[in-house]
Design a protein around this motif. Structure first.
Motif, PDB file in Angstrom:
ATOM      1  N   LEU A 166       0.828  -1.211   0.000  1.00  0.00           N
ATOM      2  CA  LEU A 166       0.000   0.000   0.000  1.00  0.00           C
ATOM      3  C   LEU A 166       0.860   1.257   0.000  1.00  0.00           C
ATOM      4  O   LEU A 166       0.529   2.233  -0.673  1.00  0.00           O
ATOM      5  CB  LEU A 166      -0.948   0.008   1.205  1.00  0.00           C
ATOM      6  CG  LEU A 166      -2.165  -0.884   1.092  1.00  0.00           C
ATOM      7  CD1 LEU A 166      -2.921  -0.923   2.418  1.00  0.00           C
ATOM      8  CD2 LEU A 166      -3.078  -0.412  -0.019  1.00  0.00           C
ATOM      9  N   ASN A 167       1.945   1.235   0.749  1.00  0.00           N
ATOM     10  CA  ASN A 167       2.870   2.374   0.723  1.00  0.00           C
ATOM     11  C   ASN A 167       3.454   2.568  -0.670  1.00  0.00           C
ATOM     12  O   ASN A 167       3.607   3.698  -1.136  1.00  0.00           O
ATOM     13  CB  ASN A 167       3.995   2.179   1.745  1.00  0.00           C
ATOM     14  CG  ASN A 167       3.582   2.591   3.134  1.00  0.00           C
ATOM     15  OD1 ASN A 167       2.870   3.563   3.306  1.00  0.00           O
ATOM     16  ND2 ASN A 167       4.040   1.851   4.127  1.00  0.00           N
ATOM     17  N   ALA A 168       3.772   1.460  -1.347  1.00  0.00           N
ATOM     18  CA  ALA A 168       4.319   1.555  -2.704  1.00  0.00           C
ATOM     19  C   ALA A 168       3.276   2.135  -3.662  1.00  0.00           C
ATOM     20  O   ALA A 168       3.588   3.026  -4.456  1.00  0.00           O
ATOM     21  CB  ALA A 168       4.781   0.182  -3.186  1.00  0.00           C
ATOM     22  N   VAL A 169       2.048   1.643  -3.585  1.00  0.00           N
ATOM     23  CA  VAL A 169       0.982   2.147  -4.460  1.00  0.00           C
ATOM     24  C   VAL A 169       0.764   3.635  -4.218  1.00  0.00           C
ATOM     25  O   VAL A 169       0.656   4.431  -5.159  1.00  0.00           O
ATOM     26  CB  VAL A 169      -0.330   1.355  -4.243  1.00  0.00           C
ATOM     27  CG1 VAL A 169      -1.504   2.025  -4.933  1.00  0.00           C
ATOM     28  CG2 VAL A 169      -0.178  -0.078  -4.716  1.00  0.00           C
ATOM     29  N   GLN A 170       0.718   4.006  -2.960  1.00  0.00           N
ATOM     30  CA  GLN A 170       0.510   5.417  -2.622  1.00  0.00           C
ATOM     31  C   GLN A 170       1.671   6.275  -3.123  1.00  0.00           C
ATOM     32  O   GLN A 170       1.464   7.337  -3.716  1.00  0.00           O
ATOM     33  CB  GLN A 170       0.339   5.580  -1.117  1.00  0.00           C
ATOM     34  CG  GLN A 170      -0.068   6.978  -0.720  1.00  0.00           C
ATOM     35  CD  GLN A 170      -0.350   7.076   0.771  1.00  0.00           C
ATOM     36  OE1 GLN A 170       0.189   6.330   1.570  1.00  0.00           O
ATOM     37  NE2 GLN A 170      -1.191   8.008   1.136  1.00  0.00           N
ATOM     38  N   GLY A 171       2.879   5.812  -2.917  1.00  0.00           N
ATOM     39  CA  GLY A 171       4.052   6.572  -3.363  1.00  0.00           C
ATOM     40  C   GLY A 171       4.108   6.733  -4.875  1.00  0.00           C
ATOM     41  O   GLY A 171       4.376   7.829  -5.386  1.00  0.00           O
ATOM     42  N   PHE A 172       3.840   5.656  -5.594  1.00  0.00           N
ATOM     43  CA  PHE A 172       3.870   5.741  -7.056  1.00  0.00           C
ATOM     44  C   PHE A 172       2.738   6.613  -7.599  1.00  0.00           C
ATOM     45  O   PHE A 172       2.923   7.337  -8.578  1.00  0.00           O
ATOM     46  CB  PHE A 172       3.825   4.351  -7.693  1.00  0.00           C
ATOM     47  CG  PHE A 172       5.131   3.610  -7.597  1.00  0.00           C
ATOM     48  CD1 PHE A 172       6.297   4.167  -8.077  1.00  0.00           C
ATOM     49  CD2 PHE A 172       5.178   2.352  -7.021  1.00  0.00           C
ATOM     50  CE1 PHE A 172       7.502   3.489  -7.986  1.00  0.00           C
ATOM     51  CE2 PHE A 172       6.381   1.665  -6.923  1.00  0.00           C
ATOM     52  CZ  PHE A 172       7.543   2.231  -7.408  1.00  0.00           C
ATOM     53  N   SER A 173       1.583   6.560  -6.947  1.00  0.00           N
ATOM     54  CA  SER A 173       0.483   7.420  -7.413  1.00  0.00           C
ATOM     55  C   SER A 173       0.834   8.892  -7.188  1.00  0.00           C
ATOM     56  O   SER A 173       0.504   9.748  -8.016  1.00  0.00           O
ATOM     57  CB  SER A 173      -0.833   7.052  -6.719  1.00  0.00           C
ATOM     58  OG  SER A 173      -0.785   7.322  -5.340  1.00  0.00           O
ATOM     59  N   GLU A 174       1.526   9.194  -6.105  1.00  0.00           N
ATOM     60  CA  GLU A 174       1.940  10.577  -5.858  1.00  0.00           C
ATOM     61  C   GLU A 174       2.998  11.024  -6.871  1.00  0.00           C
ATOM     62  O   GLU A 174       2.991  12.179  -7.306  1.00  0.00           O
ATOM     63  CB  GLU A 174       2.442  10.730  -4.421  1.00  0.00           C
ATOM     64  CG  GLU A 174       1.314  10.625  -3.405  1.00  0.00           C
ATOM     65  CD  GLU A 174       1.793  10.585  -1.966  1.00  0.00           C
ATOM     66  OE1 GLU A 174       3.011  10.736  -1.722  1.00  0.00           O
ATOM     67  OE2 GLU A 174       0.940  10.386  -1.090  1.00  0.00           O
ATOM     68  N   LEU A 175       3.882  10.101  -7.253  1.00  0.00           N
ATOM     69  CA  LEU A 175       4.856  10.425  -8.305  1.00  0.00           C
ATOM     70  C   LEU A 175       4.141  10.739  -9.616  1.00  0.00           C
ATOM     71  O   LEU A 175       4.501  11.689 -10.318  1.00  0.00           O
ATOM     72  CB  LEU A 175       5.825   9.261  -8.513  1.00  0.00           C
ATOM     73  CG  LEU A 175       6.914   9.070  -7.473  1.00  0.00           C
ATOM     74  CD1 LEU A 175       7.686   7.789  -7.754  1.00  0.00           C
ATOM     75  CD2 LEU A 175       7.856  10.268  -7.447  1.00  0.00           C
ATOM     76  N   LEU A 176       3.125   9.944  -9.939  1.00  0.00           N
ATOM     77  CA  LEU A 176       2.357  10.198 -11.153  1.00  0.00           C
ATOM     78  C   LEU A 176       1.682  11.557 -11.110  1.00  0.00           C
ATOM     79  O   LEU A 176       1.647  12.279 -12.107  1.00  0.00           O
ATOM     80  CB  LEU A 176       1.301   9.110 -11.360  1.00  0.00           C
ATOM     81  CG  LEU A 176       1.793   7.770 -11.851  1.00  0.00           C
ATOM     82  CD1 LEU A 176       0.661   6.746 -11.816  1.00  0.00           C
ATOM     83  CD2 LEU A 176       2.347   7.902 -13.265  1.00  0.00           C
ATOM     84  N   HIS A 212      -7.573   8.964  -7.928  1.00  0.00           N
ATOM     85  CA  HIS A 212      -8.385   7.898  -7.321  1.00  0.00           C
ATOM     86  C   HIS A 212      -7.491   6.854  -6.644  1.00  0.00           C
ATOM     87  O   HIS A 212      -7.798   6.392  -5.531  1.00  0.00           O
ATOM     88  CB  HIS A 212      -9.268   7.214  -8.365  1.00  0.00           C
ATOM     89  CG  HIS A 212     -10.458   8.017  -8.788  1.00  0.00           C
ATOM     90  ND1 HIS A 212     -11.482   8.372  -7.936  1.00  0.00           N
ATOM     91  CD2 HIS A 212     -10.785   8.530  -9.989  1.00  0.00           C
ATOM     92  CE1 HIS A 212     -12.385   9.071  -8.584  1.00  0.00           C
ATOM     93  NE2 HIS A 212     -11.983   9.197  -9.841  1.00  0.00           N
ATOM     94  N   ILE A 213      -6.414   6.506  -7.299  1.00  0.00           N
ATOM     95  CA  ILE A 213      -5.478   5.538  -6.728  1.00  0.00           C
ATOM     96  C   ILE A 213      -4.873   6.089  -5.437  1.00  0.00           C
ATOM     97  O   ILE A 213      -4.791   5.394  -4.421  1.00  0.00           O
ATOM     98  CB  ILE A 213      -4.381   5.166  -7.739  1.00  0.00           C
ATOM     99  CG1 ILE A 213      -4.988   4.391  -8.910  1.00  0.00           C
ATOM    100  CG2 ILE A 213      -3.267   4.362  -7.075  1.00  0.00           C
ATOM    101  CD1 ILE A 213      -4.055   4.225 -10.100  1.00  0.00           C
ATOM    102  N   ALA A 214      -4.453   7.349  -5.459  1.00  0.00           N
ATOM    103  CA  ALA A 214      -3.849   7.970  -4.279  1.00  0.00           C
ATOM    104  C   ALA A 214      -4.856   8.043  -3.126  1.00  0.00           C
ATOM    105  O   ALA A 214      -4.517   7.713  -1.985  1.00  0.00           O
ATOM    106  CB  ALA A 214      -3.335   9.370  -4.614  1.00  0.00           C
ATOM    107  N   CYS A 247       3.132  15.902 -17.565  1.00  0.00           N
ATOM    108  CA  CYS A 247       2.681  15.438 -18.877  1.00  0.00           C
ATOM    109  C   CYS A 247       1.435  14.555 -18.830  1.00  0.00           C
ATOM    110  O   CYS A 247       0.968  14.093 -19.868  1.00  0.00           O
ATOM    111  CB  CYS A 247       3.810  14.705 -19.590  1.00  0.00           C
ATOM    112  SG  CYS A 247       4.339  13.215 -18.729  1.00  0.00           S
ATOM    113  N   LEU A 248       0.868  14.321 -17.649  1.00  0.00           N
ATOM    114  CA  LEU A 248      -0.330  13.483 -17.556  1.00  0.00           C
ATOM    115  C   LEU A 248      -1.527  14.181 -18.172  1.00  0.00           C
ATOM    116  O   LEU A 248      -1.752  15.364 -17.933  1.00  0.00           O
ATOM    117  CB  LEU A 248      -0.672  13.171 -16.096  1.00  0.00           C
ATOM    118  CG  LEU A 248       0.110  12.092 -15.372  1.00  0.00           C
ATOM    119  CD1 LEU A 248      -0.473  11.892 -13.977  1.00  0.00           C
ATOM    120  CD2 LEU A 248       0.119  10.787 -16.120  1.00  0.00           C
ATOM    121  N   ASP A 249      -2.300  13.421 -18.939  1.00  0.00           N
ATOM    122  CA  ASP A 249      -3.543  14.005 -19.452  1.00  0.00           C
ATOM    123  C   ASP A 249      -4.591  13.985 -18.330  1.00  0.00           C
ATOM    124  O   ASP A 249      -4.371  13.416 -17.262  1.00  0.00           O
ATOM    125  CB  ASP A 249      -4.030  13.287 -20.708  1.00  0.00           C
ATOM    126  CG  ASP A 249      -4.403  11.834 -20.478  1.00  0.00           C
ATOM    127  OD1 ASP A 249      -4.899  11.488 -19.384  1.00  0.00           O
ATOM    128  OD2 ASP A 249      -4.221  11.029 -21.408  1.00  0.00           O
TER     129      ASP A 249
END
Length: 74
Positions: free
Chosen positions: A25-35, A51-53, A40-42
Motif C-alpha cells: 500500500l505504501n508503494a501504491v501510494q508513493g507511485f500514485s503521488e509520483l504520477l 483515485h489511486i492515491a 505530462c499526464l492528461d
C-alpha cells in the motif's frame, strides 16, 4: 489459558497481515503521488492517479487503525 493463547495467536496473525498489507500500500501510494507530480499526464490519467492515491491512503489508514486496535487489545 487456551482462550488467551488463541487470542494471542489472532493478534499475531493480524499483525502479520497488517505488516504484509502496509508495504504494498505504501508503494501504491508513493507511485500514485509520483504520477500526480508528472506535468505530462492528461486529464483522465491524472483523475485515475488521484483515485489511486485517495484509495490507497484510505486503505493504509484502515490498516494502521487495525494495527492500533490490535496493540491496544494486547
Amino acid at each position: 489459558r487456551k482462550l488467551d493463547a488463541l487470542h494471542q495467536e489472532k493478534d499475531d496473525y493480524i499483525g502479520i497481515i497488517v505488516h504484509d498489507l502496509k508495504t504494498p500500500l505504501n508503494a501504491v501510494q508513493g507511485f500514485s503521488e509520483l504520477l500526480l507530480n508528472e506535468p505530462c499526464l492528461d486529464e483522465q490519467a491524472r483523475e485515475f492517479a488521484e483515485h489511486i492515491a485517495t484509495s490507497s491512503s484510505s486503505m493504509l489508514s484502515q490498516v494502521e487503525d487495525l494495527l492500533k486496535l490490535t496493540e491496544m487489545e494486547s
